[in-house]
Scaffold this active site. Structure first.
Site, PDB file in Angstrom:
ATOM      1  N   SER A 250       0.841  -1.194   0.000  1.00  0.00           N
ATOM      2  CA  SER A 250       0.000   0.000   0.000  1.00  0.00           C
ATOM      3  C   SER A 250       0.873   1.239   0.000  1.00  0.00           C
ATOM      4  O   SER A 250       2.100   1.149   0.058  1.00  0.00           O
ATOM      5  CB  SER A 250      -0.902   0.000   1.231  1.00  0.00           C
ATOM      6  N   LYS A 251       0.193   2.390  -0.036  1.00  0.00           N
ATOM      7  CA  LYS A 251       0.928   3.660  -0.059  1.00  0.00           C
ATOM      8  C   LYS A 251       1.929   3.756   1.090  1.00  0.00           C
ATOM      9  O   LYS A 251       2.966   4.384   0.970  1.00  0.00           O
ATOM     10  CB  LYS A 251      -0.069   4.823   0.037  1.00  0.00           C
ATOM     11  N   ARG A 252       1.572   3.136   2.219  1.00  0.00           N
ATOM     12  CA  ARG A 252       2.465   3.209   3.380  1.00  0.00           C
ATOM     13  C   ARG A 252       3.817   2.556   3.085  1.00  0.00           C
ATOM     14  O   ARG A 252       4.804   2.827   3.754  1.00  0.00           O
ATOM     15  CB  ARG A 252       1.814   2.532   4.591  1.00  0.00           C
ATOM     16  N   ASP A 253       3.860   1.680   2.094  1.00  0.00           N
ATOM     17  CA  ASP A 253       5.136   1.041   1.762  1.00  0.00           C
ATOM     18  C   ASP A 253       6.004   1.923   0.880  1.00  0.00           C
ATOM     19  O   ASP A 253       7.028   1.488   0.374  1.00  0.00           O
ATOM     20  CB  ASP A 253       4.888  -0.298   1.056  1.00  0.00           C
ATOM     21  N   GLY A 254       5.575   3.164   0.682  1.00  0.00           N
ATOM     22  CA  GLY A 254       6.363   4.063  -0.153  1.00  0.00           C
ATOM     23  C   GLY A 254       5.828   4.046  -1.556  1.00  0.00           C
ATOM     24  O   GLY A 254       4.663   4.315  -1.771  1.00  0.00           O
TER      25      GLY A 254
END
Ligand code: GLU
Length: 480
Positions: A250-254
């Site tokens: 997800s976006k949290r993974d960059g």
């Protein structure tokens, strides 16, 4: 039967790696089967859909080489078609108008929760009389249109990836909303599941290939196909892409947008090659291939059910493989935007005579295109900053004489090839009575301001073409 598949991205964000991988699987399957690949933009969510996301998606797909055969079709331009289908469902008694207010729906869910039941619509407005409807309308209530779901049904399909899949209709949350903001005479905004089915029927889609997150939608959609008396296509649900800890990427993974991968210096053939491996493996176990080669071998038999872990090292490795063998002219074209962005004064045409040899030299040591920026920095300035160890090197006893010997040779003989430069190095080595290693190391320090870097003789020739070698040797001599 001609195979027809589609990619149906929603333009509510930039092209995500998961959608791009779905595109790759669709494309490979279409090409393998000699079928058609259709692009449909699912922009019915007016608030979240943005034209710039559509542009980003189209540009990303083109960049990756995912050329489509038909489309792009836009759902926002096809609303009438969806309303006609909803009217058909209403006429057949398979759908109805429900007038529940948001507060009533909340209260219903609260009661269900309190009893320990999963929240679902309890179908309470399924059989309203015309009088009841009229009364709700008179109150000023807005209606949604709900498609009747027969809770006693079991829905099954033979998924091309997952094998037989079974869903109980009773787990689908009750009669499902297919249009919002309607009234007794109008049909409001059609919703996702309905629009997808109407389009897939209208576009004669034979195989629906998409991410595993759509499995619950598939069960609902099969009921809609049946209600609309259309043939149900085959389904393939590709595994999710997971991060290193096994969660959905997800976006949290960059980085998750294709445009970001592009900016980071990955090249399209390497990225599509890598995405192909996110869930699929070639029968001959090769890992490096072109799209056309993968298409020849592609089938869903070799797509995994289990989630596919995203592996940066592997992507880097593949990217480097493509860069290492790239034609210098292609590499120059691809690297140019990075050089320009770094502020290097570069004119691709006028400077070809030294840029091409520079690319030929650097290519085999690159992992990402962005590496060109660092590795070529010292070709763009007349002088260099000296690192401490390089400075110490040119200050060693006897090095001044070596550098002066080289400078004299450069003026007297004007060497213009690597061989001629090598002859000069040998002559100076002999004349000065030193080891060749000392000459080479000192020349590297003097020309590059560093003790590490690309091939010395090739770099020297490039610097020479630029007229930078003499000023740098002089700069080094000034240090001693
Ligand atoms: N529009 C959906 C999405 O972007 C895809 C729908 C589908 O492939 O059926 O997730």
């Amino acid at each position: 039967m001609t195979v027809r598949v589609r990619l149906a991205p929603s333009p509510t964000g930039t092209l995500h790696i998961g959608t791009a991988r779905t595109a790759v699987f669709n494309w490979l399957f279409a090409r393998h089967e000699g079928g058609q690949f259709i692009l449909r933009i699912e922009d019915t969510d007016e608030e979240r859909s943005k034209p710039e996301f559509t542009d980003n998606i189209l540009a990303g797909l083109k960049w990756l080489g995912m050329e489509w055969d038909e489309g792009p079709f836009f759902q926002s331009q096809r609303l009438d078609l969806y309303r006609q289908a909803i009217q058909t469902l209403l006429d057949k008694g398979l759908a109805y108008r429900a007038y529940d207010t948001p507060d009533e729906l909340d209260a219903m869910r609260e009661t269900q929760k309190a009893r320990g039941h999963a929240p679902r619509y309890d179908n309470r407005h399924r059989d309203l009389t015309p009088d009841q409807q009229a009364a709700f309308e008179a109150e000023g209530r807005s209606a949604v249109i709900r498609f009747k779901i027969d809770d006693s049904r079991t829905i099954t399909w033979n998924d091309m990836v997952r094998g037989p899949v079974t869903w109980q209709a009773s787990d689908l949350g009750g009669d499902m909303v297919v249009a919002r903001a309607s009234s007794v005479t109008t049909i409001g905004q059609p919703l996702y599941n309905l629009a997808v089915v109407v389009d897939d029927i209208d576009m004669a889609i034979t195989h629906v290939i998409r991410g595993e997150d759509h499995i619950a939608n598939t069960a609902k959609q099969i009921l809609l196909y049946e209600a609309l008396e259309a043939a149900v296509p085959a389904f393939a649900h590709a595994p999710l892409i997971l991060n290193q800890t096994g969660q959905k990427l997800s976006k949290r993974d960059g980085v998750t947008s294709i445009s970001d991968f592009q900016k980071m210096g990955f090249v399209a053939p390497a990225l599509v090659n890598y995405m192909t491996l996110l869930g699929w493996s070639a029968p001959d176990a090769t890992e490096q291939f072109t799209l056309a080669e993968a298409a020849k071998q592609f089938s869903f038999d070799r797509v995994n059910k289990a989630g596919a872990k995203f592996d940066w090292d592997k992507l880097d490795w593949l990217n480097s493989q493509y860069l290492h063998i790239m034609e210098p002219a292609t590499l120059l074209e691809l690297a140019l935007p990075y050089l320009q962005e770094a502020g290097y004064a570069v004119d691709a045409e006028a400077d070809q005579s030294w840029l091409l040899p520079m690319m030929a030299m650097l290519g085999p040591s690159l992992t990402r295109l962005t590496d060109v920026v660092e590795q070529s920095r010292f070709f763009f300035t007349e002088t260099v900053e000296f690192a401490d160890d390089a400075k110490a090197q040119v200050q060693l006893d006897g090095v001044s004489a070596v550098l002066e010997g080289i400078l004299t040779g450069l003026t007297e003989k004007s060497p213009a090839t690597i061989d001629e430069l090598k002859v000069l190095v040998d002559e100076v080595t002999k004349a000065q009575g030193v080891k060749k290693g000392l000459v080479m190391k000192s020349m590297r320090a003097a020309l590059m301001g560093a003790l590490q870097g690309p091939d010395l003789m090739e770099s020297w020739l490039i610097l020479r073409q630029r007229g930078f070698d003499v000023p740098r040797l002089k700069g080094a001599l000034a240090l001693s």
